[in-house]
Design a protein around this motif. Structure first.
Motif, PDB file in Angstrom:
ATOM      1  N   SER A 130      58.596  14.262 -46.144  1.00 48.91           N
ATOM      2  CA  SER A 130      57.392  15.079 -46.354  1.00 48.91           C
ATOM      3  C   SER A 130      57.205  16.163 -45.304  1.00 48.91           C
ATOM      4  N   ASN A 131      57.827  16.001 -44.112  1.00 47.44           N
ATOM      5  CA  ASN A 131      57.657  16.999 -43.055  1.00 47.44           C
ATOM      6  C   ASN A 131      58.838  17.954 -42.926  1.00 47.44           C
ATOM      7  N   LEU A 132      59.828  17.803 -43.782  1.00 51.34           N
ATOM      8  CA  LEU A 132      61.075  18.562 -43.653  1.00 51.34           C
ATOM      9  C   LEU A 132      60.832  20.054 -43.839  1.00 51.34           C
ATOM     10  N   GLU A 133      61.280  20.830 -42.837  1.00 52.31           N
ATOM     11  CA  GLU A 133      61.151  22.294 -42.884  1.00 52.31           C
ATOM     12  C   GLU A 133      62.500  22.983 -43.059  1.00 52.31           C
ATOM     13  N   SER A 134      63.560  22.394 -42.488  1.00 53.01           N
ATOM     14  CA  SER A 134      64.886  23.009 -42.553  1.00 53.01           C
ATOM     15  C   SER A 134      65.936  21.937 -42.809  1.00 53.01           C
ATOM     16  N   LEU A 135      66.794  22.179 -43.835  1.00 54.92           N
ATOM     17  CA  LEU A 135      67.860  21.249 -44.171  1.00 54.92           C
ATOM     18  C   LEU A 135      69.163  22.028 -44.305  1.00 54.92           C
ATOM     19  N   TRP A 139      59.838  17.974 -55.420  1.00 54.82           N
ATOM     20  CA  TRP A 139      60.280  17.340 -54.189  1.00 54.82           C
ATOM     21  C   TRP A 139      59.058  17.084 -53.291  1.00 54.82           C
ATOM     22  N   ASN A 140      59.082  15.966 -52.553  1.00 53.36           N
ATOM     23  CA  ASN A 140      57.992  15.712 -51.598  1.00 53.36           C
ATOM     24  C   ASN A 140      57.980  16.731 -50.475  1.00 53.36           C
ATOM     25  N   SER A 141      59.166  17.305 -50.183  1.00 52.80           N
ATOM     26  CA  SER A 141      59.260  18.270 -49.081  1.00 52.80           C
ATOM     27  C   SER A 141      59.003  19.706 -49.543  1.00 52.80           C
ATOM     28  N   SER A 142      58.653  19.888 -50.807  1.00 53.56           N
ATOM     29  CA  SER A 142      58.559  21.245 -51.345  1.00 53.56           C
ATOM     30  C   SER A 142      57.491  22.078 -50.661  1.00 53.56           C
ATOM     31  N   ALA A 143      56.432  21.450 -50.178  1.00 62.26           N
ATOM     32  CA  ALA A 143      55.351  22.205 -49.556  1.00 62.26           C
ATOM     33  C   ALA A 143      55.723  22.721 -48.180  1.00 62.26           C
TER      34      ALA A 143
END
Length: 858
Positions: free
Chosen positions: A230-235, A252-256
């Motif tokens: 949920s906190n992912l900014e860069s992958l 995706w949960n990380s979409s925001a």
């Protein structure tokens, strides 16, 4: 004293103490200062690493000042203990010892040693004893070897960065999994180019904001949970081709939070799912080389914040015009796909931020729009390998910001206009239909490094001002209509690597003097009208790999001195007026690296240079074990390809690139005489051998069977006699064989490749028998002896005596024929065994065939 007054007094006292303490200098404990100075003295300052942002932070550390004031050092305000040490880009060089004094700084919370030179040192397990660390960065400091398992003990880490040059660092099996299991507070994990070589564990720290595992050889299927952090900014998982990525089909949960997604070079076969449309915070998306196919989903146009988009090297399709929707785009790469349509979207005045546009290698059609404006920041424009036509619009030449322009391999026409940009360093307009002279403005660009204008219809002369381009690395003007002489000053361009002026109308002698210390690797002057001798100053081009002077009018003896060039691999002198013998020498070690030598269609004479062949050391090896395709003279293969025209397998072929395994000797169409040296059999790397159209005699050496990778052998139109060595049947790679028009006799070898050759391989050899010829090759007859070969004049002079001898032969055949018929009649009447009958029928057939052949010849 009341409670309120007491509280007020204590607060004042605390504030006074705080102000007083903050005004005093932080007294660094002696042991901390000593540890830092000892650490400093372990290293030297690397003056070679004086790039922007690099400076020696430790240079001014000394005992006379408080260590808390030293550059890169930060102390605890209350205790004076060193809690932060930032020595990134400090130009440190030397060995990082496993018992370094640095490990005495037990209160360190942040440690950054990135981008130094620790000369291949191991990462000490003692890093695991710095238990208070929350930030550790050891990236790009030339550490090597195994990342110690003790790093996993740093349970307070928020940031861990140990990126390296490819595979200099690695994990032991299961240690990567242990790392992720123990470091549950990680927010940033960067391990790019570390050799992990394992699957990705199912669980990650829930706090993770940045995950960088590019080029780490991870494999298997990416856990879906990564997309739902949920906190992912860069992958960044790019360049892991054995990693299978299956994109979520729902939100995706990380979409925001996700702003950067780099997945280029993973296995993500399929289409781009609609779920990408939920990544509305995304600024950068790179999914190149993922085997993606299909059209772009409409939901992708929801990504209105996209600044960098790379969809290159996939199989995507659809109209390219749809990409006008990305108004904030700064870098757009659609290279190597199947997009079609026209570029009219460039006419929209919304590209003020665009710096890179790459639509190369697609099916884009039509002209480049002429009414384009607002691209004042465009630096790189790639539109090569499409179906573009019309003229190049003036707005492209007027771009002041342009640095790279590549419009090659299209159908563009008209003149090249004058350029206004002083930033240009790479121009490629090759393989179009452009005409007119080379614009003068190009020759005034001091920063120009790559100029490729080949395969057009350019005319005029090459101005000597071209030599003002002092930074030029590649000059490719081949296959145009340029005329006049080669500028003398070209030989003085000390930085030039590639010089290609081939296939023009350049004339007169090559008066260019090549200066000492030049960097030339490729010189191609072939296909012109050049006269005179090969310039002796070429010996100053120490790094030359390719010299192509073919198809000119040069008149000289063989320039054996070129063999002293230590890296020379290709020498083409074909179709000139070279003459005289090629003198033998075994002691001078010339041409040791030669792989392609083409001297065909000249006037060379004398014996074949057997001892020269003995010097061809590179041809004595077969190197295909690595599986890596290497090319000759293609140091800038992304910009320039070293093409070569050779005669092989009976055809004149243009090789767009020359592999180091493409070994060839072509001495055809000369006046060589004598025998074929058996030493050629030692050149086991040969793929093409052409000695046709000479005056060679003697036999075919059996040693040629050692040429196990030989694909083409042409010995036609000589005076070679004797039999075809049976050993040649072992040549499994032989695709083309031409032995026609010689004086060969005996049976043609059978089996393997020899069963595939047709009559044309052997025609003009009256003494040859066996398949595919109609003359039977029986096993009971003796093999005719080789006769002395005759020249045409000799044949005419001795024609009368030959006729008399054949009359005698015919008389013998006639008598034999009558006797043979009598024997057959007796056999049939007395019922002799059928096997005897078959033998006599064969004998009769042979007699008849010989009589017919004689009548045909005479």
């Amino acid at each position: 004293m009341g409670i309120g007054k007491l509280a007020f007094f204590l607060l004042c006292a605390f504030l006074c103490q705080l102000v007083f303490s903050s005004s005093l200098p932080h007294l660094c404990p002696n042991d901390q200062a000593l540890a830092l100075l000892q650490f400093k003295n372990t290293f030297t300052i690397n003056l070679d690493a004086s790039y922007s942002g690099y400076y020696p932070k430790t240079a001014k550390w000394n005992k006379s000042t408080d260590c808390c004031s030293w550059d890169g050092v930060k102390c605890d305000e209350m205790t004076g203990q060193v809690i932060q040490l930032d020595l990134s880009r400090s130009q440190l060089r030397g060995e990082f010892h496993s018992n370094s004094s640095l490990f005495k700084l037990s209160n360190l919370k942040r440690l950054d040693l990135s981008e130094n030179d620790f000369s291949g040192s191991l990462i000490s397990p003692k890093f695991g004893e710095l238990s208070n660390l929350t930030h550790l960065d050891l990236s790009y400091s030339t550490f090597t070897g195994i990342i110690p398992a003790e790093i996993s003990r740093l349970s307070k880490l928020h940031v861990l960065s140990i990126e390296s040059d490819p595979y200099e660092l690695r994990f032991k099996p299961h240690n990567f999994e242990l790392l992720l299991k123990n470091l549950t507070r990680l927010r940033v994990l960067h391990l790019s180019s570390v050799n992990i070589s394992s699957t990705i564990p199912l669980k990650f720290s829930s706090y993770l904001t940045n995950l960088g595992l590019s080029d780490t050889q991870i494999y298997g299927i990416l856990p879906k949970g990564v997309f739902h952090l949920s906190n992912l900014e860069s992958l960044d998982l790019s360049d892991n081709p054995q990693l299978t990525v299956r994109f979520p089909t729902t939100k995706w949960n990380s979409s925001a939070s996700l702003t950067k997604l780099y997945l280029s070079g993973v296995n993500a076969t399929g289409t781009i799912p609609e779920s990408f449309g939920h990544l509305t915070s995304l600024h950068r998306l790179r999914i190149a080389s993922c085997n993606l196919s299909g059209s772009i989903p409409k939901s992708l146009w929801n990504l209105t914040n996209i600044e960098v988009l790379d969809l290159g090297y996939n199989h995507l399709e659809g109209p390219i015009s749809d990409f006008f929707r990305f108004g904030k785009i700064r870098s757009l790469s659609l290279r190597n796909n199947n997009f079609n349509g026209q570029l009219e979207f460039l006419s929209f005045n919304r590209w003020t931020q665009l710096g890179l546009l790459d639509c190369s290698v697609n099916s884009v059609t039509g002209p480049i729009p002429s009414n384009v404006s607002g691209m004042q920041n465009l630096y790189s424009l790639f539109l090569s390998s499409n179906l573009l036509n019309g003229t190049i619009p003036s707005w492209i030449f007027s771009l002041h910001s342009i640095g790279i322009l590549d419009l090659s391999d299209n159908h563009l026409s008209g003149n090249i206009q004058e350029f206004y940009s002083e930033s240009l360093y790479r121009v490629s307009l090759k393989q179009n239909q452009l005409q007119g002279p080379i614009p003068k403005s190009l020759l005034d660009l001091q920063g120009l490094q790559f100029l490729l204008l080949s395969r057009n219809n350019l005319s005029g002369q090459i101005a000597s001002t071209i030599c003002n381009l002092t930074k030029l690395l590649v000059l490719d003007l081949g296959s145009n209509n340029l005329e006049g002489t080669i500028p003398l000053c070209l030989g003085e361009m000390s930085g030039l690597w590639i010089l290609d002026l081939s296939n023009n109308s350049l004339n007169r002698t090559i008066n260019t003097t090549f200066s000492r210390g030049n960097q030339l690797i490729v010189i191609k002057f072939d296909g012109n009208k050049l006269e005179g001798k090969v310039p002796q100053s070429l010996i100053n081009c120490t790094y030359l790999e390719v010299v192509d002077l073919g198809n000119n009018e040069l008149s000289d003896t063989f320039p054996k001195w070129l063999g002293a060039l230590p890296y020379l691999q290709i020498l083409i002198l074909r179709s000139n007026k070279f003459y005289g013998p090629i003198k033998d020498s075994r002691t001078d070690n010339l041409f040791a690296q030669i792989r392609v030598i083409d001297l065909s269609s000249n006037g060379f004479s004398g014996d074949l240079p057997a001892r020269r062949f003995e010097n061809f050391e590179a041809m004595k090896m077969i190197d295909e074990s690595s599986g890596i395709r290497e090319y000759v003279g293609n140091i800038y293969s992304y910009y320039y390809t070293n093409s070569l025209t050779v005669t092989t397998k009976g055809l004149d072929l243009e090789l767009p690139r020359v592999l180091t395994t493409d070994m060839l000797i072509d001495l055809s169409r000369n006046r060589f005489e004598g025998h074929i040296p058996s030493i050629i059999g030692d050149l086991i790397g040969l793929r093409t051998l052409n000695l046709s159209d000479n005056r060679l005699e003697g036999i075919i050496p059996a040693s040629l069977h050692q040429l196990s990778v030989l694909e083409s052998l042409d010995l036609s139109s000589n005076k070679i006699s004797g039999e075809i060595p049976q050993q040649l049947a072992s040549l499994k790679s032989l695709e083309v064989l031409n032995l026609s028009h010689n004086h060969l006799v005996g049976c043609i070898p059978k089996g393997k490749q020899f069963d595939t050759f047709e009559n044309s391989s052997y025609q003009g050899n009256d003494g040859l028998r066996g398949l595919p010829l109609s003359k039977d090759c029986g096993g009971n007859e003796g093999v005719p002896q080789a006769t002395t070969p005759f020249g045409k004049d000799q044949e005419e002079e001795e024609g009368y005596s030959t006729m008399i001898s054949w009359q005698a032969v015919l008389m013998g055949y006639g008598c034999g024929f009558v006797i043979g018929l009598s024997i057959i009649y007796i056999m049939l009447s007395t019922q002799y065994p059928t096997w005897f009958s078959r033998m006599d029928i064969k004998l009769e057939h042979k007699i008849l065939m010989r009589m017919k052949r004689h009548k045909k010849r005479h």
